[in-house]
Design a protein around this motif. Structure first.
Motif, PDB file in Angstrom:
ATOM      1  N   LEU A 112       0.900  -1.086   0.162  1.00  0.00           N
ATOM      2  CA  LEU A 112       0.041   0.154   0.213  1.00  0.00           C
ATOM      3  C   LEU A 112       0.814   1.024  -0.096  1.00  0.00           C
ATOM      4  O   LEU A 112       2.001   1.335   0.659  1.00  0.00           O
ATOM      5  CB  LEU A 112      -0.835  -0.024   1.108  1.00  0.00           C
ATOM      6  N   LEU A 113       0.549   2.284  -0.709  1.00  0.00           N
ATOM      7  CA  LEU A 113       1.352   3.465  -0.628  1.00  0.00           C
ATOM      8  C   LEU A 113       0.433   4.654  -0.459  1.00  0.00           C
ATOM      9  O   LEU A 113      -1.193   4.599  -0.745  1.00  0.00           O
ATOM     10  CB  LEU A 113       1.938   3.779  -2.044  1.00  0.00           C
ATOM     11  N   THR A 114       0.727   5.848   0.163  1.00  0.00           N
ATOM     12  CA  THR A 114      -0.468   6.813   0.804  1.00  0.00           C
ATOM     13  C   THR A 114       0.485   7.896   0.467  1.00  0.00           C
ATOM     14  O   THR A 114       1.722   7.954   0.769  1.00  0.00           O
ATOM     15  CB  THR A 114      -1.025   6.361   1.993  1.00  0.00           C
ATOM     16  N   ASN A 115      -0.210   9.056   1.191  1.00  0.00           N
ATOM     17  CA  ASN A 115       0.237  10.352   1.366  1.00  0.00           C
ATOM     18  C   ASN A 115      -0.174  10.753   2.733  1.00  0.00           C
ATOM     19  O   ASN A 115      -0.083  12.002   3.297  1.00  0.00           O
ATOM     20  CB  ASN A 115       0.349  11.434   0.450  1.00  0.00           C
ATOM     21  N   ASP A 116      -0.782  10.116   3.524  1.00  0.00           N
ATOM     22  CA  ASP A 116      -1.436  10.008   4.765  1.00  0.00           C
ATOM     23  C   ASP A 116      -0.424   9.279   5.836  1.00  0.00           C
ATOM     24  O   ASP A 116      -0.311   8.042   6.096  1.00  0.00           O
ATOM     25  CB  ASP A 116      -2.552   9.542   4.701  1.00  0.00           C
ATOM     26  N   GLY A 117       0.485  10.135   6.228  1.00  0.00           N
ATOM     27  CA  GLY A 117       1.163   9.702   7.235  1.00  0.00           C
ATOM     28  C   GLY A 117       0.591   9.067   8.590  1.00  0.00           C
ATOM     29  O   GLY A 117       1.473   8.347   9.335  1.00  0.00           O
ATOM     30  N   ASP A 118      -0.420   9.447   8.703  1.00  0.00           N
ATOM     31  CA  ASP A 118      -1.206   9.137  10.126  1.00  0.00           C
ATOM     32  C   ASP A 118      -1.463   7.638  10.376  1.00  0.00           C
ATOM     33  O   ASP A 118      -1.759   7.221  11.337  1.00  0.00           O
ATOM     34  CB  ASP A 118      -2.450   9.825  10.289  1.00  0.00           C
ATOM     35  N   ILE A 119      -1.610   6.935   8.967  1.00  0.00           N
ATOM     36  CA  ILE A 119      -2.084   5.622   9.184  1.00  0.00           C
ATOM     37  C   ILE A 119      -1.137   4.733   9.092  1.00  0.00           C
ATOM     38  O   ILE A 119      -1.095   3.495   9.453  1.00  0.00           O
ATOM     39  CB  ILE A 119      -3.209   5.310   7.999  1.00  0.00           C
ATOM     40  N   VAL A 120       0.100   5.132   8.695  1.00  0.00           N
ATOM     41  CA  VAL A 120       1.502   4.347   8.381  1.00  0.00           C
ATOM     42  C   VAL A 120       1.600   3.140   9.751  1.00  0.00           C
ATOM     43  O   VAL A 120       1.442   2.191   9.973  1.00  0.00           O
ATOM     44  CB  VAL A 120       2.783   4.994   7.809  1.00  0.00           C
ATOM     45  N   ASN A 121       1.819   3.941  11.148  1.00  0.00           N
ATOM     46  CA  ASN A 121       2.369   3.142  12.022  1.00  0.00           C
ATOM     47  C   ASN A 121       1.112   2.296  12.469  1.00  0.00           C
ATOM     48  O   ASN A 121       1.224   1.278  13.257  1.00  0.00           O
ATOM     49  CB  ASN A 121       2.924   3.922  13.241  1.00  0.00           C
ATOM     50  N   LYS A 122       0.010   2.883  12.331  1.00  0.00           N
ATOM     51  CA  LYS A 122      -1.235   2.140  12.537  1.00  0.00           C
ATOM     52  C   LYS A 122      -1.441   0.696  11.978  1.00  0.00           C
ATOM     53  O   LYS A 122      -1.832  -0.261  12.550  1.00  0.00           O
ATOM     54  CB  LYS A 122      -2.909   2.945  12.777  1.00  0.00           C
ATOM     55  N   ILE A 123      -1.174   0.654  10.813  1.00  0.00           N
ATOM     56  CA  ILE A 123      -1.158  -0.566  10.000  1.00  0.00           C
ATOM     57  C   ILE A 123       0.238  -1.392  10.237  1.00  0.00           C
ATOM     58  O   ILE A 123      -0.177  -2.725  10.570  1.00  0.00           O
ATOM     59  CB  ILE A 123      -1.046  -0.079   8.457  1.00  0.00           C
ATOM     60  N   LEU A 124       1.426  -0.736  10.555  1.00  0.00           N
ATOM     61  CA  LEU A 124       2.415  -1.616  10.654  1.00  0.00           C
ATOM     62  C   LEU A 124       2.853  -2.204  12.037  1.00  0.00           C
ATOM     63  O   LEU A 124       3.382  -3.342  12.326  1.00  0.00           O
ATOM     64  CB  LEU A 124       3.687  -0.670  10.449  1.00  0.00           C
ATOM     65  N   ARG A 125       2.096  -1.587  13.066  1.00  0.00           N
ATOM     66  CA  ARG A 125       2.320  -2.194  14.724  1.00  0.00           C
ATOM     67  C   ARG A 125       1.851  -3.607  14.774  1.00  0.00           C
ATOM     68  O   ARG A 125       0.766  -3.662  14.558  1.00  0.00           O
ATOM     69  CB  ARG A 125       1.752  -1.112  15.413  1.00  0.00           C
ATOM     70  N   ALA A 126       2.586  -4.472  15.092  1.00  0.00           N
ATOM     71  CA  ALA A 126       2.164  -5.717  15.193  1.00  0.00           C
ATOM     72  C   ALA A 126       1.201  -6.046  16.293  1.00  0.00           C
ATOM     73  O   ALA A 126       0.190  -6.601  16.263  1.00  0.00           O
ATOM     74  CB  ALA A 126       3.226  -6.726  15.872  1.00  0.00           C
ATOM     75  N   GLU A 127       1.321  -5.177  17.337  1.00  0.00           N
ATOM     76  CA  GLU A 127       0.246  -5.275  18.582  1.00  0.00           C
ATOM     77  C   GLU A 127      -1.183  -4.753  17.932  1.00  0.00           C
ATOM     78  O   GLU A 127      -2.118  -5.265  18.550  1.00  0.00           O
ATOM     79  CB  GLU A 127       0.818  -4.346  19.743  1.00  0.00           C
ATOM     80  N   ASN A 128      -1.338  -3.973  16.916  1.00  0.00           N
ATOM     81  CA  ASN A 128      -2.548  -3.693  16.469  1.00  0.00           C
ATOM     82  C   ASN A 128      -3.371  -4.900  15.543  1.00  0.00           C
ATOM     83  O   ASN A 128      -4.412  -4.726  15.234  1.00  0.00           O
ATOM     84  CB  ASN A 128      -2.340  -2.658  15.499  1.00  0.00           C
ATOM     85  N   ALA A 129      -2.696  -6.061  15.503  1.00  0.00           N
ATOM     86  CA  ALA A 129      -3.126  -7.377  14.960  1.00  0.00           C
ATOM     87  C   ALA A 129      -3.653  -7.169  13.407  1.00  0.00           C
ATOM     88  O   ALA A 129      -4.902  -7.568  13.198  1.00  0.00           O
ATOM     89  CB  ALA A 129      -4.396  -7.828  15.982  1.00  0.00           C
ATOM     90  N   HIS A 130      -3.107  -6.717  12.808  1.00  0.00           N
ATOM     91  CA  HIS A 130      -3.694  -6.381  11.482  1.00  0.00           C
ATOM     92  C   HIS A 130      -2.958  -7.361  10.537  1.00  0.00           C
ATOM     93  O   HIS A 130      -1.630  -7.403  10.133  1.00  0.00           O
ATOM     94  CB  HIS A 130      -3.246  -4.768  10.719  1.00  0.00           C
ATOM     95  N   ASP A 131      -3.945  -8.251   9.941  1.00  0.00           N
ATOM     96  CA  ASP A 131      -3.103  -9.515   9.249  1.00  0.00           C
ATOM     97  C   ASP A 131      -2.343  -9.071   7.859  1.00  0.00           C
ATOM     98  O   ASP A 131      -3.079  -8.257   7.082  1.00  0.00           O
ATOM     99  CB  ASP A 131      -4.239 -10.643   8.699  1.00  0.00           C
ATOM    100  N   LYS A 132      -1.285  -9.979   7.555  1.00  0.00           N
ATOM    101  CA  LYS A 132      -0.750  -9.777   6.136  1.00  0.00           C
ATOM    102  C   LYS A 132      -0.477 -11.341   5.724  1.00  0.00           C
ATOM    103  O   LYS A 132       0.190 -12.142   6.327  1.00  0.00           O
ATOM    104  CB  LYS A 132       0.576  -9.340   6.143  1.00  0.00           C
ATOM    105  N   LEU A 133      -0.942 -11.656   4.608  1.00  0.00           N
ATOM    106  CA  LEU A 133      -1.334 -12.855   3.991  1.00  0.00           C
ATOM    107  C   LEU A 133      -0.083 -13.191   2.860  1.00  0.00           C
ATOM    108  O   LEU A 133      -0.069 -12.416   1.914  1.00  0.00           O
ATOM    109  CB  LEU A 133      -2.286 -13.335   3.542  1.00  0.00           C
ATOM    110  N   TYR A 134       0.721 -14.279   3.136  1.00  0.00           N
ATOM    111  CA  TYR A 134       1.882 -14.443   2.137  1.00  0.00           C
ATOM    112  C   TYR A 134       1.736 -15.724   1.587  1.00  0.00           C
ATOM    113  O   TYR A 134       1.419 -16.632   2.527  1.00  0.00           O
ATOM    114  CB  TYR A 134       3.082 -14.113   2.955  1.00  0.00           C
ATOM    115  N   ARG A 135       2.106 -15.915   0.298  1.00  0.00           N
ATOM    116  CA  ARG A 135       2.220 -17.303  -0.306  1.00  0.00           C
ATOM    117  C   ARG A 135       3.603 -17.455  -0.737  1.00  0.00           C
ATOM    118  O   ARG A 135       4.339 -16.746  -1.396  1.00  0.00           O
ATOM    119  CB  ARG A 135       1.271 -17.114  -1.871  1.00  0.00           C
TER     120      ARG A 135
END
Length: 244
Positions: A112-135
């Motif tokens: 994902l790419l953005t110009n909204d710096g406010d959401i970057v860390n919210k998505i990346l922090r592991a403790e926020n429990a946002h899934d990323k699926l890899y094959r």
């Protein structure tokens, strides 16, 4: 009133971490003056980076951009234009944007790419429990022990990876869902267990996937995707809580 690094990242100029680096290098001015550490920006202040004034974010974020890109192998996830094959030149978007996190140069798939710096860390922090699926495809047949070890936690980078969901796909492939983003995490996990990754594709971030995006192409997130994302990020922390 905002902290200077947040003000800069909110404008879409760069991420908050990159803003800190710019401040440390002395490239940022407030009303023409070098800011002190911890300076906060007032609504009436003029902020410039490398001599160019940056505009504050619109109150309703109507000027923000959110893009899903299918990164091919060989593209580097950096905003540094001097690096050959950088993701910004590869996309060629007319506005300044930056990637949320990264994918290794030999890896491919969704970023994902953005110009909204406010959401970057919210998505990346592991403790926020946002899934990323890899094959993932590896260089030899997968065993039950491999799946069990990968899912229960592997010692890398002076820590042990968090438990995660791993499912075998074919003889030499598997899918893994991570909520962490350690440096080269999947490759390091596999290496620790005696395997080499031959292909790694990120298929999904949270509820956003690769459907309809060919390698090298991008699309804007839909209103529905943005609504779900904003709901999911409502209670997400931008910083570490200090808990493991």
């Amino acid at each position: 009133m905002k902290r200077l690094n947040k003000y800069i990242s909110d404008t879409g100029y760069c991420s908050r971490r990159e803003a800190d680096a710019l401040i440390e290098k002395g490239l940022v001015r407030i009303n023409g003056e070098l800011p002190e550490l911890g300076t906060k920006v007032l609504d009436t202040d003029v902020v410039s980076v490398s001599g160019k004034t940056i505009k504050p974010v619109a109150e309703n974020k109507s000027d923000r951009v959110y893009i899903a890109y299918n990164k091919p192998v060989g593209i580097t996830c950096t905003t540094e234009r001097k690096i050959k094959g950088n993701i910004i030149e590869a996309i060629g978007y007319k506005q300044r944007i930056f990637p949320i996190g990264r994918l290794d140069k030999p890896s491919e798939g969704l970023i994902l790419l953005t110009n909204d710096g406010d959401i970057v860390n919210k998505i990346l922090r592991a403790e926020n429990a946002h899934d990323k699926l890899y094959r993932v495809t590896v260089n030899k047949p997968i065993t039950e022990r491999f799946i069990n070890k990968m899912s229960s936690g592997v010692p890398i980078l002076n820590t042990v990876t968090l438990p995660c969901e791993v499912k075998q796909i074919g003889k030499c492939g598997f899918e893994i869902i991570l909520q962490q983003g350690l440096n080269r995490q999947i490759r390091r996990m596999c290496e620790h267990l005696g395997y080499e990754v031959t292909r790694l594709v990120r298929k999904r971030i949270m509820h956003i996937d690769l459907r309809g995006i060919k390698p090298g192409q991008y699309r804007h997130l839909t209103e529905q995707e943005m609504m779900i994302m904003n709901q999911a990020l409502t209670h997400s922390s931008k910083t570490f809580s200090g808990q493991s």
